[in-house]
Scaffold this motif. Structure first.
Motif, PDB file in Angstrom:
ATOM      1  N   GLU A  46       0.832  -1.197   0.000  1.00  0.00           N
ATOM      2  CA  GLU A  46       0.000   0.000   0.000  1.00  0.00           C
ATOM      3  C   GLU A  46       0.873   1.256   0.000  1.00  0.00           C
ATOM      4  N   GLY A  47       0.402   2.253  -0.698  1.00  0.00           N
ATOM      5  CA  GLY A  47       1.103   3.536  -0.697  1.00  0.00           C
ATOM      6  C   GLY A  47       2.310   3.598  -1.608  1.00  0.00           C
ATOM      7  N   THR A  48       2.457   2.634  -2.535  1.00  0.00           N
ATOM      8  CA  THR A  48       3.583   2.678  -3.458  1.00  0.00           C
ATOM      9  C   THR A  48       3.462   3.888  -4.380  1.00  0.00           C
ATOM     10  N   VAL A  49       4.547   4.633  -4.492  1.00  0.00           N
ATOM     11  CA  VAL A  49       4.598   5.780  -5.398  1.00  0.00           C
ATOM     12  C   VAL A  49       5.064   5.294  -6.768  1.00  0.00           C
ATOM     13  N   GLU A  50       4.388   5.707  -7.821  1.00  0.00           N
ATOM     14  CA  GLU A  50       4.760   5.293  -9.165  1.00  0.00           C
ATOM     15  C   GLU A  50       5.439   6.452  -9.905  1.00  0.00           C
ATOM     16  N   VAL A  51       6.541   6.136 -10.565  1.00  0.00           N
ATOM     17  CA  VAL A  51       7.243   7.104 -11.414  1.00  0.00           C
ATOM     18  C   VAL A  51       7.159   6.602 -12.846  1.00  0.00           C
ATOM     19  N   ASP A  52       6.411   7.316 -13.668  1.00  0.00           N
ATOM     20  CA  ASP A  52       6.265   6.972 -15.080  1.00  0.00           C
ATOM     21  C   ASP A  52       7.486   7.505 -15.834  1.00  0.00           C
ATOM     22  N   LEU A  53       8.280   6.602 -16.383  1.00  0.00           N
ATOM     23  CA  LEU A  53       9.500   6.990 -17.081  1.00  0.00           C
ATOM     24  C   LEU A  53       9.232   7.577 -18.464  1.00  0.00           C
ATOM     25  N   GLU A  54       7.980   7.571 -18.862  1.00  0.00           N
ATOM     26  CA  GLU A  54       7.554   8.220 -20.118  1.00  0.00           C
ATOM     27  C   GLU A  54       8.368   7.744 -21.314  1.00  0.00           C
ATOM     28  N   GLY A  55       8.664   6.436 -21.323  1.00  0.00           N
ATOM     29  CA  GLY A  55       9.435   5.882 -22.427  1.00  0.00           C
ATOM     30  C   GLY A  55      10.920   6.165 -22.362  1.00  0.00           C
ATOM     31  N   GLY A  56      11.397   6.727 -21.252  1.00  0.00           N
ATOM     32  CA  GLY A  56      12.804   7.079 -21.098  1.00  0.00           C
ATOM     33  C   GLY A  56      13.672   5.914 -20.673  1.00  0.00           C
ATOM     34  N   PHE A  57      14.817   6.244 -20.154  1.00  0.00           N
ATOM     35  CA  PHE A  57      15.874   5.263 -19.889  1.00  0.00           C
ATOM     36  C   PHE A  57      16.351   5.429 -18.456  1.00  0.00           C
ATOM     37  N   LEU A  58      16.276   4.383 -17.656  1.00  0.00           N
ATOM     38  CA  LEU A  58      16.747   4.396 -16.263  1.00  0.00           C
ATOM     39  C   LEU A  58      17.978   3.519 -16.175  1.00  0.00           C
ATOM     40  N   MET A  59      19.017   4.048 -15.549  1.00  0.00           N
ATOM     41  CA  MET A  59      20.288   3.323 -15.445  1.00  0.00           C
ATOM     42  C   MET A  59      20.974   3.685 -14.127  1.00  0.00           C
TER      43      MET A  59
END
Length: 541
Positions: A46-59
């Motif tokens: 519960e309470g998880t925050v979501e970060v939408d990467l908007e099609g980007g790149f996480l590294m």
């Protein structure tokens, strides 16, 4: 801190294998899961925050294996001479700053383009035109050279009769008078010894400026490669105030003129840092200079310079003194970090490290040789054999003005074409790490990677790349700027890769850098940077 799910983008872990589309960070800032497991686990919390990467790149966020963050932060305090494209522009900027700051006893700034004057020789009289009544001190962009006005020379007691100091040079005009350019530490120290110290609060603020700079470029760990006692005070104070916002490791500066009296200070400094017990501050390292820089003809070469002005350059540590000093700090458990530009300096550094290993026996020491501008064929395989990390600056591997105006004429074309052998060292098995030497050059890893994978300037010259056989692949460059630096930092199990249990040190880019043309990499946007799962920087459109 809330549990956070990053999704809807490409997630590159920095390890072999396919990419992922989701990553979960727990409420302690630790990576909890990847891919489908991340999504499933997030759904149970519960309470998880979501970060939408908007099609980007996480590294993984970048590390900087060799830099000078204090100096970089302090550049913003003085006149803005770095962007100036001529001597006249520099003088005008100094005049403008002096008029706006009439209460400043000394005008201190950095870092000017050394190629703007013939032979990189700048005249005190040019600065006198801007400020005739107060000392003016400017560092060149190599930070091995200083340009001062006449009042500064007077304050330092430098006259036409002043001999060249040990590890330094005072150039003169044809009539024998002192020019105003000072080369290397022995000469530079004559001025810094009489300059007032920067206020502690100004220095702490400079570290904040450096952190802002780095976080905006996706960097969360920095090797400060030149730390003196006052700097230790600054870092400890910043840590005690909770003012450190990126990870710093300190390398204590070893001076051959004072080494015997410095060693106890290195141990005391390490103990002071350990006592603060900050997750953002360590002091594992001692920094040596084996030589100067090619542009001043103080880089130490196996064969003489083309001009013959200084013959083979400058050896900072004479005889076996570097080997003895390296053995001593290694004995005390410090990591060895040696600045070596010329091939003679690289050989001396390798010899010193080999001697420390033979003297003190096996341990996990991870010695570093920074820059490695020239390395002789006979020494190439020694890096891997000795476990030496070459920490190199990919941004320098280009035919820019510094190279064409100052470097190539001093080395000659044949020798110049053997510079920055990153790929050769990497393929030899040496544990390659990358850094910027900021503020000597840009601290943005993507700026450096663009050059390192293309060997071309920002204008795309030369077509096909300069010495293209030494270009890295983009994925290898990314790895050397992340996991490679983490290995240098003894932190490969903590950060540098996105794996469960590692710290969530992350950078979110607006696109996949592996697919971008090299010349477009500097335009890739750092959308956000996270340290231990906490947002350190967010891009403002």
């Amino acid at each position: 801190m809330a549990t956070t799910l990053f999704h809807n983008g490409t997630i590159w872990t920095g390890t072999p294998g396919p990419t992922n589309t989701a990553l979960l960070v727990d409420d302690h800032g630790v990576i909890a899961a990847l891919g489908e497991d991340a999504v499933a686990t997030a759904g149970q919390s519960e309470g998880t925050v979501e970060v939408d990467l908007e099609g980007g790149f996480l590294m993984p966020s970048f590390g900087d294996g060799h830099a000078h963050p204090m100096l970089g932060g302090l550049e913003y305090v003085g006149p803005a001479v770095r962007p100036c494209d001529s001597v006249e522009e520099i003088v005008a900027e100094v005049r403008k700053f002096a008029e706006a700051n009439p209460d400043e006893e000394w005008i201190v700034g950095a870092s000017y383009n050394g190629s703007l004057a013939e032979g990189s020789l700048f005249d005190a009289r040019w600065l006198d035109e801007a400020v005739p009544d107060r000392p003016v001190v400017l560092r060149a962009w190599d930070y091995h050279t200083m340009w001062v006005n006449s009042v500064a020379l007077q304050r330092a007691g430098i006259t036409s009769d002043t001999p060249d100091p040990v590890i330094g040079e005072i150039p003169h005009r044809e009539d024998g008078s002192v020019l105003g350019t000072l080369r290397e530490w022995g000469a530079v120290d004559l001025v810094t010894a009489v300059m007032p110290k920067r206020d502690l609060d100004v220095r702490v603020a400079a570290l904040g400026t450096a952190a802002d700079y780095y976080l905006a470029r996706g960097v969360t760990w920095v090797q400060d490669a030149w730390v003196e006692p006052d700097d230790v005070d600054t870092y400890v104070t910043a840590a005690e105030r909770g003012a450190l916002r990126v990870r710093f490791n300190l390398a204590f500066y070893a001076d051959p003129r004072h080494f015997d009296t410095q060693v106890d200070g290195f141990v005391d400094g390490r103990q002071r840092v350990e006592a603060v017990d900050s997750p953002f501050l360590t002091a594992h390292t001692v920094k040596f200079f084996a030589d100067g820089v090619v542009e001043n003809e103080t880089g130490a070469l196996l064969e003489p310079y083309c001009s013959g002005l200084h013959s083979h350059g400058m050896q900072v540590w004479e005889g076996d003194s570097l080997a003895q000093a390296a053995r001593r700090v290694d004995e005390l458990g410090f990591q060895i970090h040696i600045h070596a530009i010329g091939d003679a300096a690289v050989r001396q550094a390798l010899d010193a490290i080999e001697y420390a290993i033979e003297s003190n026996g096996p341990r996990d020491r991870r010695p570093v040789i920074a820059h490695v501008q020239l390395v002789d064929d006979a020494d190439l395989e020694r890096f891997a054999a000795l476990g030496v990390i070459p920490c190199m600056q990919p941004l320098w591997a280009q035919m820019d003005a510094l190279m064409t105006v100052l470097t190539v004429p001093r080395l000659g074309t044949e020798r110049a074409d053997r510079q920055y052998r990153m790929r050769s060292l990497d393929e030899s098995g040496a544990p390659l790490a990358l850094g910027s030497d900021w503020p000597v050059s840009s601290g943005a890893p993507l700026d450096g990677i663009a050059i390192g994978i293309s060997r071309r300037t920002s204008d795309g010259e030369p077509e096909g790349g300069w010495t293209p056989q030494e270009a890295l692949t983009v994925e290898r460059a990314l790895s050397a700027y992340t996991a490679g630096v983490a290995e240098q930092a003894f932190a490969e199990n903590s950060w540098g890769r996105l794996i469960p249990g590692a710290s969530a040190d992350l950078v979110w880019l607006d696109r996949d850098p592996r697919d971008a043309p090299a010349q477009q990499l500097p335009d890739v946007v750092v959308k956000a940077t996270y340290l231990r799962g906490e947002l350190g920087h967010q891009h403002s459109p």
